[in-house]
Design a protein around this motif. Structure first.
Motif, PDB file in Angstrom:
ATOM      1  N   ASP A  18       0.824  -1.209   0.000  1.00  0.00           N
ATOM      2  CA  ASP A  18       0.000   0.000   0.000  1.00  0.00           C
ATOM      3  C   ASP A  18       0.860   1.262   0.000  1.00  0.00           C
ATOM      4  O   ASP A  18       2.054   1.229   0.297  1.00  0.00           O
ATOM      5  N   GLU A  19       0.196   2.377  -0.300  1.00  0.00           N
ATOM      6  CA  GLU A  19       0.806   3.691  -0.121  1.00  0.00           C
ATOM      7  C   GLU A  19       0.359   4.260   1.219  1.00  0.00           C
ATOM      8  O   GLU A  19      -0.813   4.143   1.584  1.00  0.00           O
ATOM      9  N   ALA A  20       1.279   4.851   1.934  1.00  0.00           N
ATOM     10  CA  ALA A  20       0.966   5.521   3.192  1.00  0.00           C
ATOM     11  C   ALA A  20       0.763   7.006   2.908  1.00  0.00           C
ATOM     12  O   ALA A  20       1.593   7.625   2.236  1.00  0.00           O
ATOM     13  N   LYS A  21      -0.354   7.566   3.412  1.00  0.00           N
ATOM     14  CA  LYS A  21      -0.677   8.959   3.119  1.00  0.00           C
ATOM     15  C   LYS A  21      -1.091   9.685   4.397  1.00  0.00           C
ATOM     16  O   LYS A  21      -1.676   9.096   5.304  1.00  0.00           O
ATOM     17  N   ILE A  22      -0.797  10.955   4.421  1.00  0.00           N
ATOM     18  CA  ILE A  22      -1.348  11.845   5.438  1.00  0.00           C
ATOM     19  C   ILE A  22      -1.407  13.241   4.830  1.00  0.00           C
ATOM     20  O   ILE A  22      -0.523  13.647   4.074  1.00  0.00           O
ATOM     21  N   ILE A  23      -2.488  13.968   5.126  1.00  0.00           N
ATOM     22  CA  ILE A  23      -2.630  15.358   4.706  1.00  0.00           C
ATOM     23  C   ILE A  23      -2.482  16.238   5.937  1.00  0.00           C
ATOM     24  O   ILE A  23      -2.979  15.901   7.012  1.00  0.00           O
ATOM     25  N   PHE A  24      -1.765  17.347   5.787  1.00  0.00           N
ATOM     26  CA  PHE A  24      -1.751  18.295   6.898  1.00  0.00           C
ATOM     27  C   PHE A  24      -2.154  19.681   6.407  1.00  0.00           C
ATOM     28  O   PHE A  24      -2.026  20.016   5.227  1.00  0.00           O
ATOM     29  N   VAL A  25      -2.705  20.456   7.329  1.00  0.00           N
ATOM     30  CA  VAL A  25      -3.236  21.777   7.000  1.00  0.00           C
ATOM     31  C   VAL A  25      -2.149  22.818   7.242  1.00  0.00           C
ATOM     32  O   VAL A  25      -1.509  22.818   8.290  1.00  0.00           O
ATOM     33  N   VAL A  26      -1.950  23.693   6.268  1.00  0.00           N
ATOM     34  CA  VAL A  26      -0.952  24.762   6.385  1.00  0.00           C
ATOM     35  C   VAL A  26      -1.659  26.112   6.294  1.00  0.00           C
ATOM     36  O   VAL A  26      -2.361  26.382   5.313  1.00  0.00           O
ATOM     37  N   ASN A  27      -1.509  26.937   7.323  1.00  0.00           N
ATOM     38  CA  ASN A  27      -1.955  28.327   7.269  1.00  0.00           C
ATOM     39  C   ASN A  27      -0.952  29.093   6.418  1.00  0.00           C
ATOM     40  O   ASN A  27       0.202  29.280   6.811  1.00  0.00           O
ATOM     41  N   SER A  28      -1.381  29.547   5.241  1.00  0.00           N
ATOM     42  CA  SER A  28      -0.454  30.079   4.246  1.00  0.00           C
ATOM     43  C   SER A  28      -0.361  31.604   4.239  1.00  0.00           C
ATOM     44  O   SER A  28       0.172  32.188   3.288  1.00  0.00           O
ATOM     45  N   ARG A  29      -0.831  32.266   5.282  1.00  0.00           N
ATOM     46  CA  ARG A  29      -0.807  33.724   5.314  1.00  0.00           C
ATOM     47  C   ARG A  29       0.603  34.284   5.139  1.00  0.00           C
ATOM     48  O   ARG A  29       0.794  35.322   4.504  1.00  0.00           O
ATOM     49  N   THR A  30       1.593  33.609   5.711  1.00  0.00           N
ATOM     50  CA  THR A  30       2.969  34.126   5.650  1.00  0.00           C
ATOM     51  C   THR A  30       3.610  33.917   4.288  1.00  0.00           C
ATOM     52  O   THR A  30       4.727  34.399   4.063  1.00  0.00           O
ATOM     53  N   LYS A  31       2.961  33.212   3.387  1.00  0.00           N
ATOM     54  CA  LYS A  31       3.549  32.908   2.079  1.00  0.00           C
ATOM     55  C   LYS A  31       3.334  34.037   1.070  1.00  0.00           C
ATOM     56  O   LYS A  31       3.909  33.992  -0.016  1.00  0.00           O
ATOM     57  N   TYR A  32       2.516  35.023   1.417  1.00  0.00           N
ATOM     58  CA  TYR A  32       2.130  36.033   0.432  1.00  0.00           C
ATOM     59  C   TYR A  32       3.038  37.260   0.509  1.00  0.00           C
ATOM     60  O   TYR A  32       3.349  37.759   1.599  1.00  0.00           O
ATOM     61  N   SER A  33       3.461  37.720  -0.653  1.00  0.00           N
ATOM     62  CA  SER A  33       4.241  38.937  -0.773  1.00  0.00           C
ATOM     63  C   SER A  33       3.736  39.715  -2.005  1.00  0.00           C
ATOM     64  O   SER A  33       3.859  39.214  -3.133  1.00  0.00           O
TER      65      SER A  33
END
Length: 452
Positions: A284-299
């Motif tokens: 099988d493939e092992a998977k996990i999703i995580f949530v990223v608050n992306s506010r700091t990524k914007y310029s």
């Protein structure tokens, strides 16, 4: 155990709290991130406070209702209702109808709850009452608040908010505004900003990044995943700084300093979940999703006060056999790679994908969301001190079958600060998962992480 405590709650009739002053009646479209399929659900949270006494001659219920009504002058979209346009596009009709408010009394004291403030939270469905017709996404109140008085004078604020209108950081922004007004402020310290067009697709839209976190084709509208035939078990795990230090010692020297607590804990839980749920894991493939608050990524940065969803959902995928055979450093490196993918261009590509592919759902797998990095809802003080506990009452099961766990700041009964993680899975998987977690974080004295 939290699940053994049962208490009775008597509720007053639910009422709608509208903005304290007239607000614009207008239609405000959500962003192309807000109205994706994976955010069309409601998030419950529980906030437990100690004894209170009247402030400035006003009791708790009056003060919070008044502060809420005044806060809705600034956050008036919360007093409206979601509507759906052709193409499944969501918009808030700012009707000023208000949010649901319930006053209740429970026959339990905070002392009785003190050993039960673990997860799943006992009787949480009594603390966030599901008023008939309020639990949907469209044409329903966007928030429900229940204030439950305890016999000792303490109280619990139970909230449920529509994820499509804001993320957890945006929700905390509203909570802080209510608290500031309850303490006498005339306006929020940071004014709210709508401007959802900032997270809309380009013209023409174009997908420039790889997005394996989304399925290739959208599901039929609101298709619910079939529930397992066996009952699901809720449990929580508490990780102290000592547990995190033990995990860090398992890393090679070059990773120890560069790895964040989030990356380390996510890698640990991903490994444990794979060993617990995939039998045998090699095929099988092992998977996990995580949530990223992306506010700091914007310029340039997004405006202060922007409270819409600014979330990315990177997925980590590995052959399960590789994940199980390698040391935890392998999992950490995979998490780091997925996390590094989230850039401003990645976010714009995600927005464009929503338009091009018709809001495809997220891959059905375990998801984790870090609430330790958004300022801490425990810090919200309505005038009676910081919360004893603040966060979701348990892991959430979304309609599409995704199980969502949280990393919640927590102080246990021994006064130790750490991270509480609610988990939900089949009973036999939970038993294996618990053993894998204990094996991963136990020191030589065999300190346990399982608390609920």
């Amino acid at each position: 155990m939290a699940s053994t405590l049962v208490f009775n709650v008597k509720r007053e009739q639910p009422v709608l709290v509208a903005p304290a002053k007239p607000t614009p009646h207008e239609l405000k479209p959500l962003s192309d991130i807000d109205d994706q399929e994976g955010l069309r659900f409601q998030i419950p949270t529980i906030h437990v406070y100690r004894n209170h006494s009247p402030i400035r001659g006003r009791d708790l219920t009056f003060l919070l209702r008044e502060a809420l009504a005044k806060a809705l002058i600034f956050y008036y979209p919360f007093a409206g209702r979601l509507r759906e346009w052709p193409g499944c596009k969501l918009a808030v009709e700012c009707t000023g109808e208000g949010v649901l408010f319930i006053e209740a009394h429970a026959d339990v004291s905070l002392e009785q709850l003190s050993d039960a403030i673990q997860l799943p939270f006992p009787c949480f469905d009594e603390l966030i009452y599901d008023v008939l017709g309020s639990g949907g996404i469209l044409d329903c109140p966007l928030m429900l608040i229940q204030v439950t008085h305890l016999t000792c004078g303490g109280f619990i604020v139970g909230l449920r908010f529509n994820h499509a209108i804001c993320d957890y950081a945006g929700f905390l922004q509203l909570m802080r505004t209510i608290a500031q007004i309850a303490l006498g402020a005339g306006a929020p310290s940071i004014p709210p900003v709508w401007e959802r067009e900032l997270l809309n697709a380009r013209r023409p839209p174009r997908i420039t990044c790889c997005h394996p976190e989304y399925e290739d084709t959208p599901q039929p509208a609101r298709a619910a995943a079939p529930l397992p035939s066996q009952p699901l078990l809720h449990r929580s795990f508490f990780f102290t700084s000592g547990h995190i230090a033990t995990l860090r010692l398992r890393l090679p020297p070059q990773l120890r300093r560069s790895t964040t607590t989030f990356e380390l804990l996510t890698a640990c839980l991903w490994c444990c979940n794979t060993l617990a749920t995939l039998r045998p894991p090699d095929k099988d493939e092992a998977k996990i999703i995580f949530v990223v608050n992306s506010r700091t990524k914007y310029s340039p940065p997004l405006p202060d006060g922007y409270y819409g969803n600014v979330l990315a959902f990177p997925i980590v995928v590995s052959p399960a056999g590789d994940l199980c055979r390698n040391p935890i450093g392998y999992a950490v490196e995979q998490v780091k790679k997925a996390k590094a993918m989230v850039t401003q261009e990645y976010m714009q590509s995600t927005v464009d994908l929503m338009v091009i592919k018709g809001k495809p759902p997220l891959v059905r797998t375990w998801m984790v969301s870090d609430l330790t990095a958004v300022g801490g809802s425990k810090e919200v003080d309505f005038g009676w001190g910081k919360a004893v506990y603040s966060g979701p009452p348990q892991a959430l099961i979304e309609e599409n079958g995704v199980v969502l766990s949280f990393y919640i700041p927590f102080c246990n009964g021994k006064g130790e600060d750490g991270i509480l993680v609610p988990v939900c899975m089949l009973a036999h998987e939970m038993e294996r998962f618990s053993k894998e977690v204990e094996s991963m974080i136990n020191d030589k004295e065999g300190e346990e992480a399982v608390v609920g």
